[in-house]
Write a protein that holds these residues in place. Structure first.
Motif, short mmCIF file in Angstrom:
data_model
loop_
_atom_site.label_atom_id
_atom_site.label_comp_id
_atom_site.label_asym_id
_atom_site.label_seq_id
_atom_site.Cartn_x
_atom_site.Cartn_y
_atom_site.Cartn_z
N ALA A 114 -37.14 -41.12 -4.80
CA ALA A 114 -36.48 -39.86 -4.48
C ALA A 114 -35.39 -40.07 -3.43
N MET A 115 -34.39 -39.22 -3.50
CA MET A 115 -33.29 -39.26 -2.54
C MET A 115 -32.72 -37.85 -2.46
N GLN A 116 -32.10 -37.50 -1.34
CA GLN A 116 -31.48 -36.18 -1.24
C GLN A 116 -30.13 -36.32 -0.56
N ALA A 117 -29.28 -35.33 -0.84
CA ALA A 117 -27.93 -35.31 -0.26
C ALA A 117 -27.50 -33.85 -0.19
N SER A 118 -26.49 -33.61 0.62
CA SER A 118 -25.93 -32.26 0.70
C SER A 118 -24.92 -32.08 -0.44
N PRO A 119 -24.71 -30.85 -0.87
CA PRO A 119 -23.68 -30.61 -1.88
C PRO A 119 -22.31 -31.13 -1.43
N ALA A 120 -21.98 -30.96 -0.15
CA ALA A 120 -20.68 -31.42 0.36
C ALA A 120 -20.54 -32.94 0.23
#
Length: 133
Positions: free
Chosen positions: A119-125
């Protein structure tokens, strides 16, 4: 003269480069994979088969406690948890950029393969910047 009918290969709902980027947790590789390959998106409602403009209705998660909205994306349809709606779409980099451009203010975070294996996450920006690079 009878010709052999070519069998169509089934559409693969995966992006191997994205899976590799998630495995190494490499943001540059993730950006490359998003710019050059499709993304698997969970759908609340699949698109109409007869209308190529209808890509379906994307499913997002809204936290009932905070109201925060998360977009869940997958490197492979096999990584989508069974608890999510059963439909998936295979979306292009252009589609992802347009979707984030339209809904990026509402979306708090984007999760990739939220149930694993990497899993990984990021901001839309951050994703918009990666797609625009």
């Amino acid at each position: 003269m009878a010709g052999k009918k070519r069998e169509k290969q089934p559409l693969e709902f995966r992006n191997t480069a994205l899976a590799d980027a998630l495995q190494t947790q490499d943001m540059a590789a993730l950006a490359f994979a998003l710019r050059h390959g499709p993304t698997v998106v969970p759908l609340l409602r699949p698109g109409a088969r007869d209308d190529p403009r209808d890509s379906g209705e994307v499913w997002t998660y809204r936290d009932p406690a905070t109201g925060d909205v998360a977009l869940l994306l997958f490197s492979d349809a096999a990584n989508k948890p069974a608890t999510l709606p059963p439909g998936v779409g295979l979306q292009s980099p252009g589609w992802l950029r347009a979707f984030l451009g339209t809904y990026g203010e509402e979306i708090t975070t984007v999760f990739f393969d939220i149930a694993g294996p990497h899993a990984m996450q990021a901001s839309p920006a951050d994703l918009i910047a990666a797609l625009d690079a």
